[in-house]
Motif scaffolding. Structure first.
Motif, PDB file in Angstrom:
ATOM      1  N   SER A 195       4.974 -27.319  53.360  1.00  0.00           N
ATOM      2  CA  SER A 195       4.121 -27.095  54.528  1.00  0.00           C
ATOM      3  C   SER A 195       4.863 -27.057  55.844  1.00  0.00           C
ATOM      4  O   SER A 195       4.257 -26.711  56.861  1.00  0.00           O
ATOM      5  CB  SER A 195       3.110 -28.242  54.611  1.00  0.00           C
ATOM      6  N   GLY A 203      -3.097 -26.513  48.232  1.00  0.00           N
ATOM      7  CA  GLY A 203      -2.528 -25.660  49.290  1.00  0.00           C
ATOM      8  C   GLY A 203      -3.650 -24.849  49.921  1.00  0.00           C
ATOM      9  O   GLY A 203      -3.572 -23.626  50.036  1.00  0.00           O
ATOM     10  N   ASP A 240      -3.721 -30.044  51.461  1.00  0.00           N
ATOM     11  CA  ASP A 240      -2.653 -29.335  52.161  1.00  0.00           C
ATOM     12  C   ASP A 240      -1.856 -30.397  52.923  1.00  0.00           C
ATOM     13  O   ASP A 240      -2.389 -31.438  53.280  1.00  0.00           O
ATOM     14  CB  ASP A 240      -3.217 -28.291  53.129  1.00  0.00           C
ATOM     15  N   ALA A 279       0.673 -21.019  46.795  1.00  0.00           N
ATOM     16  CA  ALA A 279       1.352 -22.282  47.127  1.00  0.00           C
ATOM     17  C   ALA A 279       2.334 -22.725  46.031  1.00  0.00           C
ATOM     18  O   ALA A 279       3.285 -23.452  46.334  1.00  0.00           O
ATOM     19  CB  ALA A 279       0.325 -23.383  47.389  1.00  0.00           C
TER      20      ALA A 279
END
Ligand SMILES: C[S@@+](CC[C@H](N)C(=O)[O-])C[C@H]1O[C@@H](n2cnc3c(N)ncnc32)[C@H](O)[C@@H]1O
Length: 251
Positions: free
Chosen positions: A6, A53, A75, A118
């Protein structure tokens, strides 16, 4: 210094650029990835979801609008979760700020676990596959999209600024870490061959259902030239797996 998972999405310039591209109705996400993802997810009424994600939470809102009972989004980006909280305020949704890898939802059980673009940020996908298996109920399904292995094989040309017209497939059988120079940052992604994706899920308790390679559909494009460009190089893979019994788990 290359950024993991991230981290890039919490760099403001990267994030703004990402959103700008992502919100374009002709983005590859909307024209190539999402139509197939929706098809593989199918009916959502009465089902609860975990989204790994989850980004800005807009997809969660759509699932709830179509009758999903509850949406859990995970996330690790503060920027993304801020948008997701706003999008899902007052809805049947729970957001978790956590790396996907260390998430602990062992007291939950899900009908559907999904992930959009993701898993190519995850280095140990085997461990994640086992975790997902334990979170799914007995008739649960896993549907996820990734950058196509043809793309993740090599960013050498892309990183040099050669971005259109062709894509260099190189080092295909050397799976592992890649650095992608993307929107002003160096982003870490993980390449796996198609065979490796199959093996990871088949050896960790899943039965294969379907695979899509995001072949463009002309009717989804406003611009024929863009359609023709998208018809040259596959950008995404979308998988659907069903949970197999305990006996399918590798000991
Ligand atoms: C390409 S974006 C896609 C967002 C959303 N799924 C969508 O399709 O709009 C990838 C998302 O995965 C998140 N992500 C990447 N690696 C992660 C990790 N290891 N743990 C948690 N989130 C991660 C990023 O923060 C980002 O929001």
């Amino acid at each position: 210094m290359p950024l993991n998972g991230s981290e890039a999405y919490d760099k403001d310039d990267f994030f703004q650029l990402y959103l700008q591209k992502r919100k374009n109705s002709q983005s590859p996400n909307d024209t190539l990835e999402k139509p197939y993802l929706n098809e593989l997810i199918g009916r959502v009424e009465g089902l609860n979801f975990l989204d790994l994600g989850c980004g800005d939470g807009e997809y969660g809102l759509e699932l709830l609008g179509k009758g999903a009972t509850h949406y859990h989004g995970v996330d690790n980006s503060t920027n993304m979760l801020r948008l997701a909280e706003a999008a899902l305020k007052g809805k049947d949704a729970t957001l978790h700020k956590s790396p996907i890898e260390t998430l602990n939802l062992s007291n939950h059980s899900f009908d559907r676990i999904i992930s959009r673009l993701a898993f190519h940020y995850i280095s140990d996908l085997e461990a994640l596959a086992r975790k997902i298996h334990s979170y799914l109920n007995s008739s649960g399904k896993l549907i996820f999209s990734i950058e196509h292995p043809v793309i993740t094989s090599s960013y050498k040309n892309y990183n040099k600024g050669i971005k259109r017209g062709s894509w260099e497939v190189d080092d295909y059988f050397q799976s592992g870490k890649r650095i992608n120079h993307w929107m002003g940052e160096e982003v870490v992604k993980y390449h796996r061959t198609l065979e490796e994706y199959f093996n990871i899920f088949q050896e960790n308790g899943f039965k294969f259902e379907t695979l899509k390679e995001s072949k463009p559909k002309l009717e989804l494009f406003e611009d024929k030239e863009l359609y023709e460009r998208r018809a040259r190089i596959p950008l995404f893979l979308i998988f659907k797996w069903e949970k197999a019994g305990q006996e399918a788990l590798r000991i």
